[in-house]
Design a protein around this motif. Structure first.
Motif, mmCIF file in Angstrom:
data_model
loop_
_atom_site.group_PDB
_atom_site.id
_atom_site.type_symbol
_atom_site.label_atom_id
_atom_site.label_comp_id
_atom_site.label_asym_id
_atom_site.label_seq_id
_atom_site.Cartn_x
_atom_site.Cartn_y
_atom_site.Cartn_z
ATOM 1 N N HIS A 78 -9.831 6.424 4.496
ATOM 2 C CA HIS A 78 -10.458 5.196 5.036
ATOM 3 C C HIS A 78 -11.452 4.738 3.967
ATOM 4 C CE1 HIS A 78 -9.554 6.388 9.416
ATOM 5 N NE2 HIS A 78 -9.439 7.556 8.805
ATOM 6 N N ARG A 128 -23.563 7.658 6.346
ATOM 7 C CA ARG A 128 -23.815 8.299 7.651
ATOM 8 C C ARG A 128 -24.430 9.689 7.463
ATOM 9 N NH1 ARG A 128 -18.761 6.350 10.318
ATOM 10 N NH2 ARG A 128 -18.856 8.089 11.796
ATOM 11 N N TYR A 155 -12.788 -0.553 9.761
ATOM 12 C CA TYR A 155 -14.236 -0.727 9.861
ATOM 13 C C TYR A 155 -14.595 -2.218 9.868
ATOM 14 C CZ TYR A 155 -14.681 4.286 8.851
ATOM 15 O OH TYR A 155 -14.598 5.653 8.893
ATOM 16 N N PHE A 157 -6.077 5.166 16.900
ATOM 17 C CA PHE A 157 -6.897 6.353 17.177
ATOM 18 C C PHE A 157 -6.757 6.623 18.677
ATOM 19 C CE2 PHE A 157 -11.562 8.086 16.818
ATOM 20 C CZ PHE A 157 -11.096 9.374 16.975
ATOM 21 N N CYS A 215 -12.057 17.422 6.948
ATOM 22 C CA CYS A 215 -12.583 16.806 8.177
ATOM 23 C C CYS A 215 -12.869 17.879 9.221
ATOM 24 C CB CYS A 215 -11.557 15.800 8.683
ATOM 25 S SG CYS A 215 -11.914 15.113 10.292
ATOM 26 N N ASN A 245 -8.629 12.522 4.202
ATOM 27 C CA ASN A 245 -9.293 11.745 5.256
ATOM 28 C C ASN A 245 -10.639 11.225 4.771
ATOM 29 O OD1 ASN A 245 -9.801 10.527 7.717
ATOM 30 N ND2 ASN A 245 -10.459 12.392 8.741
HETATM 31 N N1 LIG Z 1 -10.882 9.916 13.800
HETATM 32 C C1 LIG Z 1 -10.920 8.745 13.557
HETATM 33 N N2 LIG Z 1 -11.233 8.154 12.405
HETATM 34 C C2 LIG Z 1 -11.811 8.825 11.276
HETATM 35 C C3 LIG Z 1 -13.293 8.953 11.411
HETATM 36 C C4 LIG Z 1 -13.961 7.653 11.413
HETATM 37 C C5 LIG Z 1 -15.455 7.712 11.415
HETATM 38 O O1 LIG Z 1 -16.081 8.516 12.116
HETATM 39 O O2 LIG Z 1 -16.008 6.861 10.716
HETATM 40 C C6 LIG Z 1 -11.121 10.149 11.061
HETATM 41 O O3 LIG Z 1 -9.940 10.115 10.789
HETATM 42 O O4 LIG Z 1 -11.738 11.212 11.148
#
Ligand SMILES: N=CN[C@@H](CCC(=O)O)C(=O)O
Ligand SMILES: [Zn+2]
Length: 407
Positions: A70, A77, A135, A195, A284, A310
């Motif tokens: 992403h 964060r 996003y 998701f 992750c 990820n």
């Molecule tokens: N799980 C959903 N989406 C992302 C996390 C996105 C985020 O917290 O910004 C993932 O793949 O872990």
């Protein structure tokens, strides 16, 4: 030879091809011509070429194929991460923080940030990348994210169905994702994702998103079974999704459904009807303190798996595929060969790029064979085993991406 410049990489200590025969050659050589691999074999039999690179006994692998990232975001964060390390659990709600920062960023800023992340990944041996939107979460910002992603990475996935924005009715938002927002992103994307998780999209909403995106001609993927057991895996298999990603909490029926999806596929030749790849995201899992996805169990059941970074600001702020491979060996009990395969060929399988057309079409990525894209990763080590044997050591020595020396 064609009119294109050729490069002979010789004196390769270990060439891990990840080709259909799973060959690992010692004292090997590779010839690159233009963007394609034109020859592989033993160094003593190598043809001549315009240029010569002495690998000095180092190992060469396919470049990593990172099939789940992403990268189109702004902001940070760190505070959420610190709170998590202090005991708080991850929830999908954090996505809204990144959405605010992303919407506030200019096109130039988002492009610069995404390109920097791609450069970071390539410098660590990644040669083929997917990125999702997700996003933006309104029509204008999802379309903008898709456009920037299309100019920055190899494969783009539409993830308008990442989180329902605060104050918006979930069913109305799902209508938007399935209608005008889908139309707006369609020119830029090849894939769609949802998701499917508590706190994000329900099974019913996920079905609507997958149906609409399939109808629009997009290939499908699902974020599923990340935070608990749920319908994600079964939905992915039912819809013939190319991958279901996360897969931390699986029941026996989920594993059987994934294995069954590969029953018409010949693993030794890569022919037949393809199933749903289970994409494991170990960085992750560690960053969110979830149990590692059961990669060993999935492989033993006959499921094709991928490893991906990820890379995102919430749950996995790393683009290091080597870290994922190391973790898969040390903690998920994959062999080095299996882990490298999942991070190269497996990613290509998850993106439908594992085979190609040597004459005039898309070239295969994720494995080293004649006619495939010349995506190579040379390690500062004599064998791929060093990826797990020397955890944390930066082992990338050289990278070729589509035949071009990138490092
Ligand atoms: N799980 C959903 N989406 C992302 C996390 C996105 C985020 O917290 O910004 C993932 O793949 O872990
Ligand atoms: Zn993700």
């Amino acid at each position: 030879m064609s009119g294109q410049t050729s490069t002979l990489i010789s004196n390769i200590g270990e060439l891990m091809t990840q080709d259909s025969e799973h060959r690992v050659l010692q004292d090997a050589a590779v010839v690159i011509e233009g963007e394609r691999i034109s020859w592989i074999g033993h160094a003593s039999e190598a043809p001549s070429a315009d240029e010569r690179v002495d690998a000095g006994g180092r190992a060469v692998l396919p470049g990593w194929v990172d099939s789940h990232t992403h990268l189109i975001f702004a902001g940070d964060r760190t505070a959420e991460f610190e709170a998590r390390m202090a005991g708080q659990s991850y929830s999908a709600g954090g996505i809204a923080v990144t959405t605010g920062a992303t919407r506030a960023a200019s096109d130039e800023e988002l492009t610069r940030l995404a390109a920097g992340r791609v450069d970071e990944a390539v410098s660590q041996g990644t040669t083929y990348l997917e990125s999702k939107t997700g996003y933006g979460l309104d029509l204008e910002n999802e379309a903008r994210s898709a456009r920037i992603a299309a100019a920055t990475v190899d494969e783009v996935t539409y993830l308008g169905a990442h989180l329902v924005p605060a104050g918006v009715d979930p069913e109305e938002y799902t209508d938007l994702v399935c209608g005008p927002m889908l139309d707006a992103v369609r020119p830029y994307v090849r894939w769609a994702d949802v998701f499917c998780e508590r706190g994000a999209f329900t099974e019913g909403q996920s079905r609507r998103v997958l149906s609409a995106c399939r109808e629009a001609g997009l290939g499908l993927r699902v974020h599923g079974n990340q935070l608990g057991e749920g319908p994600g895996v079964q939905l992915a298999v039912e819809f013939g999704a190319a991958s279901v990603d996360h897969v931390n909490y699986l029941c026996e029926a989920d594993i059987q459904a994934l294995a069954g999806s590969w029953s018409g596929w010949d693993a030794s030749t890569g022919s037949g009807s393809r199933g749903t790849v289970a994409t494991c995201l170990p960085a992750c899992d560690l960053s969110t303190r979830q149990p590692l996805a059961p990669g060993r169990v999935l492989l033993d059941a006959g499921v094709q798996i991928a490893l991906a970074s990820n890379c995102n600001p919430g749950t996995s702020y790393t683009s290091s595929m080597a870290f994922c491979v190391t973790t898969a060996v040390l903690q998920m009990h994959l062999s080095v060969h299996e882990a490298v395969r999942a991070a190269s060929y497996g990613g290509a399988l998850a993106l439908g790029r594992e085979s190609g057309n040597d004459v005039d079409g898309e070239r295969a990525v994720g494995s080293i064979a004649v006619g495939h894209r010349a995506d190579l990763h040379m390690l500062r080590a004599p064998s791929a085993t060093h990826l797990a044997y020397r955890p944390g050591i930066p082992l990338t020595f050289a990278v070729w991406r589509a035949g071009v020396r990138a490092l």
